[in-house]
Design a protein around this motif. Structure first.
Motif, PDB file in Angstrom:
ATOM      1  N   ASP A  55       6.820   1.404 -16.910  1.00 43.36           N
ATOM      2  CA  ASP A  55       5.605   1.134 -16.150  1.00 43.36           C
ATOM      3  C   ASP A  55       5.856   1.556 -14.704  1.00 43.36           C
ATOM      4  OD1 ASP A  55       3.519  -0.002 -14.635  1.00 43.36           O
ATOM      5  OD2 ASP A  55       3.247  -1.615 -16.072  1.00 43.36           O
ATOM      6  N   THR A  56       5.220   2.636 -14.263  1.00 47.28           N
ATOM      7  CA  THR A  56       5.456   3.143 -12.912  1.00 47.28           C
ATOM      8  C   THR A  56       4.879   2.234 -11.836  1.00 47.28           C
ATOM      9  OG1 THR A  56       3.460   4.527 -12.978  1.00 47.28           O
ATOM     10  CG2 THR A  56       5.519   5.528 -13.740  1.00 47.28           C
ATOM     11  N   ASN A  57       3.991   1.321 -12.199  1.00 44.85           N
ATOM     12  CA  ASN A  57       3.453   0.364 -11.226  1.00 44.85           C
ATOM     13  C   ASN A  57       4.457  -0.749 -10.936  1.00 44.85           C
ATOM     14  OD1 ASN A  57       1.036   1.670 -10.762  1.00 44.85           O
ATOM     15  ND2 ASN A  57      -0.078   0.528 -12.313  1.00 44.85           N
ATOM     16  N   THR A  58       4.983  -1.370 -11.997  1.00 40.89           N
ATOM     17  CA  THR A  58       5.949  -2.453 -11.820  1.00 40.89           C
ATOM     18  C   THR A  58       7.370  -1.940 -11.699  1.00 40.89           C
ATOM     19  OG1 THR A  58       6.263  -2.728 -14.209  1.00 40.89           O
ATOM     20  CG2 THR A  58       4.486  -3.992 -13.177  1.00 40.89           C
ATOM     21  N   ARG A  59       7.568  -0.666 -12.098  1.00 41.87           N
ATOM     22  CA  ARG A  59       8.877  -0.026 -12.136  1.00 41.87           C
ATOM     23  C   ARG A  59       9.833  -0.751 -13.062  1.00 41.87           C
ATOM     24  NH1 ARG A  59       9.572   4.055  -9.620  1.00 41.87           N
ATOM     25  NH2 ARG A  59      11.832   3.899  -9.402  1.00 41.87           N
ATOM     26  N   LEU A  60       9.292  -1.281 -14.150  1.00 43.17           N
ATOM     27  CA  LEU A  60      10.080  -1.970 -15.163  1.00 43.17           C
ATOM     28  C   LEU A  60      10.066  -1.186 -16.471  1.00 43.17           C
ATOM     29  CD1 LEU A  60       8.969  -5.692 -14.636  1.00 43.17           C
ATOM     30  CD2 LEU A  60      11.114  -4.625 -13.895  1.00 43.17           C
ATOM     31  N   PHE A  61      11.201  -1.244 -17.182  1.00 46.90           N
ATOM     32  CA  PHE A  61      11.291  -0.685 -18.521  1.00 46.90           C
ATOM     33  C   PHE A  61      11.133  -1.797 -19.543  1.00 46.90           C
ATOM     34  CE2 PHE A  61      13.508   2.746 -16.308  1.00 46.90           C
ATOM     35  CZ  PHE A  61      13.099   3.867 -17.022  1.00 46.90           C
ATOM     36  N   ASP A  84       2.468  15.545 -13.129  1.00 47.23           N
ATOM     37  CA  ASP A  84       1.297  15.841 -13.960  1.00 47.23           C
ATOM     38  C   ASP A  84       0.910  14.668 -14.855  1.00 47.23           C
ATOM     39  OD1 ASP A  84       1.014  18.463 -12.959  1.00 47.23           O
ATOM     40  OD2 ASP A  84       2.546  19.181 -14.350  1.00 47.23           O
ATOM     41  N   ARG A  85       0.952  13.462 -14.279  1.00 50.69           N
ATOM     42  CA  ARG A  85       0.579  12.264 -15.021  1.00 50.69           C
ATOM     43  C   ARG A  85      -0.516  11.517 -14.255  1.00 50.69           C
ATOM     44  NH1 ARG A  85       4.440  11.252 -18.933  1.00 50.69           N
ATOM     45  NH2 ARG A  85       6.435  12.308 -18.630  1.00 50.69           N
ATOM     46  N   THR A  86      -1.393  10.875 -15.016  1.00 48.93           N
ATOM     47  CA  THR A  86      -2.429  10.049 -14.403  1.00 48.93           C
ATOM     48  C   THR A  86      -2.252   8.580 -14.790  1.00 48.93           C
ATOM     49  OG1 THR A  86      -3.916  10.551 -16.253  1.00 48.93           O
ATOM     50  CG2 THR A  86      -4.106  11.915 -14.277  1.00 48.93           C
ATOM     51  N   ALA A  87      -1.793   8.324 -16.015  1.00 51.61           N
ATOM     52  CA  ALA A  87      -1.599   6.947 -16.480  1.00 51.61           C
ATOM     53  C   ALA A  87      -0.299   6.380 -15.919  1.00 51.61           C
ATOM     54  CB  ALA A  87      -1.585   6.901 -18.000  1.00 51.61           C
ATOM     55  N   PRO A  88      -0.263   5.075 -15.653  1.00 53.70           N
ATOM     56  CA  PRO A  88       0.948   4.480 -15.077  1.00 53.70           C
ATOM     57  C   PRO A  88       2.083   4.308 -16.078  1.00 53.70           C
ATOM     58  CG  PRO A  88      -0.705   2.793 -15.428  1.00 53.70           C
ATOM     59  CD  PRO A  88      -1.374   4.113 -15.721  1.00 53.70           C
ATOM     60  N   LEU A  89       1.793   4.365 -17.383  1.00 54.52           N
ATOM     61  CA  LEU A  89       2.821   4.129 -18.391  1.00 54.52           C
ATOM     62  C   LEU A  89       3.380   5.443 -18.920  1.00 54.52           C
ATOM     63  CD1 LEU A  89       1.212   1.241 -20.497  1.00 54.52           C
ATOM     64  CD2 LEU A  89       2.713   1.074 -18.498  1.00 54.52           C
ATOM     65  N   ILE A  90       4.709   5.512 -18.993  1.00 53.10           N
ATOM     66  CA  ILE A  90       5.400   6.659 -19.584  1.00 53.10           C
ATOM     67  C   ILE A  90       6.148   6.139 -20.804  1.00 53.10           C
ATOM     68  CG2 ILE A  90       7.085   8.498 -19.233  1.00 53.10           C
ATOM     69  CD1 ILE A  90       6.578   8.259 -16.240  1.00 53.10           C
ATOM     70  N   SER A  91       5.910   6.730 -21.960  1.00 50.11           N
ATOM     71  CA  SER A  91       6.503   6.232 -23.194  1.00 50.11           C
ATOM     72  C   SER A  91       7.341   7.292 -23.881  1.00 50.11           C
ATOM     73  CB  SER A  91       5.401   5.763 -24.168  1.00 50.11           C
ATOM     74  OG  SER A  91       4.610   4.756 -23.578  1.00 50.11           O
ATOM     75  N   GLU A 151       0.832  -1.202   0.000  1.00 48.26           N
ATOM     76  CA  GLU A 151       0.000   0.000   0.000  1.00 48.26           C
ATOM     77  C   GLU A 151       0.868   1.254   0.000  1.00 48.26           C
ATOM     78  OE1 GLU A 151      -3.697   2.169   2.366  1.00 48.26           O
ATOM     79  OE2 GLU A 151      -2.791   0.347   3.211  1.00 48.26           O
ATOM     80  N   LEU A 152       1.948   1.253   0.772  1.00 47.10           N
ATOM     81  CA  LEU A 152       2.835   2.416   0.766  1.00 47.10           C
ATOM     82  C   LEU A 152       3.419   2.635  -0.625  1.00 47.10           C
ATOM     83  CD1 LEU A 152       4.420   4.688   2.092  1.00 47.10           C
ATOM     84  CD2 LEU A 152       6.152   2.994   2.768  1.00 47.10           C
ATOM     85  N   GLU A 153       3.869   1.570  -1.265  1.00 48.91           N
ATOM     86  CA  GLU A 153       4.441   1.698  -2.608  1.00 48.91           C
ATOM     87  C   GLU A 153       3.402   2.244  -3.588  1.00 48.91           C
ATOM     88  OE1 GLU A 153       7.454  -1.218  -4.049  1.00 48.91           O
ATOM     89  OE2 GLU A 153       6.736  -2.398  -2.356  1.00 48.91           O
ATOM     90  N   ALA A 154       2.157   1.786  -3.470  1.00 52.58           N
ATOM     91  CA  ALA A 154       1.100   2.286  -4.352  1.00 52.58           C
ATOM     92  C   ALA A 154       0.858   3.772  -4.129  1.00 52.58           C
ATOM     93  CB  ALA A 154      -0.192   1.503  -4.133  1.00 52.58           C
ATOM     94  N   ARG A 155       0.856   4.192  -2.872  1.00 58.01           N
ATOM     95  CA  ARG A 155       0.650   5.605  -2.558  1.00 58.01           C
ATOM     96  C   ARG A 155       1.822   6.458  -3.048  1.00 58.01           C
ATOM     97  NH1 ARG A 155      -3.369   6.651   1.597  1.00 58.01           N
ATOM     98  NH2 ARG A 155      -4.456   4.720   2.118  1.00 58.01           N
ATOM     99  N   ILE A 156       3.040   5.922  -2.962  1.00 59.31           N
ATOM    100  CA  ILE A 156       4.205   6.629  -3.504  1.00 59.31           C
ATOM    101  C   ILE A 156       4.048   6.829  -5.006  1.00 59.31           C
ATOM    102  CG2 ILE A 156       6.677   6.414  -4.006  1.00 59.31           C
ATOM    103  CD1 ILE A 156       6.956   4.967  -1.289  1.00 59.31           C
ATOM    104  N   ARG A 157       3.641   5.782  -5.702  1.00 59.26           N
ATOM    105  CA  ARG A 157       3.485   5.886  -7.162  1.00 59.26           C
ATOM    106  C   ARG A 157       2.445   6.941  -7.529  1.00 59.26           C
ATOM    107  NH1 ARG A 157       4.033   0.087  -6.737  1.00 59.26           N
ATOM    108  NH2 ARG A 157       1.770  -0.172  -6.797  1.00 59.26           N
ATOM    109  N   VAL A 158       1.335   6.954  -6.799  1.00 58.68           N
ATOM    110  CA  VAL A 158       0.283   7.940  -7.080  1.00 58.68           C
ATOM    111  C   VAL A 158       0.809   9.354  -6.904  1.00 58.68           C
ATOM    112  CG1 VAL A 158      -1.902   8.888  -6.234  1.00 58.68           C
ATOM    113  CG2 VAL A 158      -1.664   6.421  -6.568  1.00 58.68           C
TER     114      VAL A 158
END
Length: 225
Positions: free
Chosen positions: A135-141, A121-128, A107-114
């Motif tokens: 993927d900011t959720n999995t923190r994988l490229f 200024d991003r809402t989607a978890p993916l940055i391309s 839960e802490l990690e999820a709150r950090i990501r949010v």
């Protein structure tokens, strides 16, 4: 991303910092409120995790002073007393989120990501950027749909560049993002990490450009033309 953890319980602080580092965050740790200002002056932190029950200066006073100086860094408050009055007071003083102890690390990690997405200024978890995806959720490229294998510091450098894709990132900013207090910073090593990343991005539509005297710029082929 570089985080500042302010927690006087050293056993909890050690566990949290190790867990967050395993998730590819750079984590600085201080154990009392009076050290926060020095910590912030020494590093460019993307987020603060703040305990309220701190020696020398309480977390609420730390938060009040932080906001009085106009510092907008996101703050997640950790507290064993998450009463309604306490939460309201903390939010009014400038906290961005509250998490009651005990808590689950997921839960802490999820709150950090949010909070980090909101700060950028991003809402989607993916940055391309081209065929490079973070993927900011999995923190994988991934690159071209395949997971990109990176060392922790390569990951930290590439994360800074992809979050600010299309904008110049100075060598000093990259150095601040990858070295914690316990590591002797070597700004010249950034060139080595950038060189390694360029090799790993070969054959893709993404490149890291060097802007002499300014820093580095992540861009895809359309931007490079």
């Amino acid at each position: 991303m570089r985080l500042l953890l302010v927690e006087d319980n050293r056993e909890l602080a050690d566990w949290l910092s190790k867990t967050l580092r395993q998730a590819s965050y750079v984590v600085d740790v201080v154990h009392d409120g009076e050290d926060v200002e020095h910590a912030l002056a020494a590093g460019d932190h993307a987020l603060i995790i703040l305990d309220l029950a701190l020696p020398r200066m309480g977390g609420m006073e730390v938060l009040k002073r932080l906001r009085a100086r106009g510092n907008p860094v996101p703050v997640i408050v950790l507290t064993a007393n998450a009463s309604l009055d306490g939460r309201v007071k903390g939010l009014n003083e400038g906290a961005d989120d509250y998490l009651a102890k005990p808590f689950q690390i997921e839960e802490l990690e999820a709150r950090i990501r949010v909070q980090l997405r909101r700060a950028n200024d991003r809402t989607a978890p993916l940055i391309s950027c081209g065929d490079l995806v973070f993927d900011t959720n999995t923190r994988l490229f991934s690159l071209g749909g395949e997971t990109l294998s990176l060392t922790p510091r390569e990951h930290a450098v590439l994360e800074q560049l992809v979050v600010k894709a299309g904008r110049t990132v100075s060598k000093a900013a990259l150095s601040a993002a990858i070295y914690d207090f316990e590591t002797d910073a070597d700004p010249s090593a950034i060139e080595i990490y950038v060189h390694r990343l360029r090799k790993k991005l070969e054959g893709s539509h993404v490149q890291i450009a060097t802007l002499r005297g300014l820093g580095y710029l992540l861009r895809h082929e359309d931007q490079a033309q």
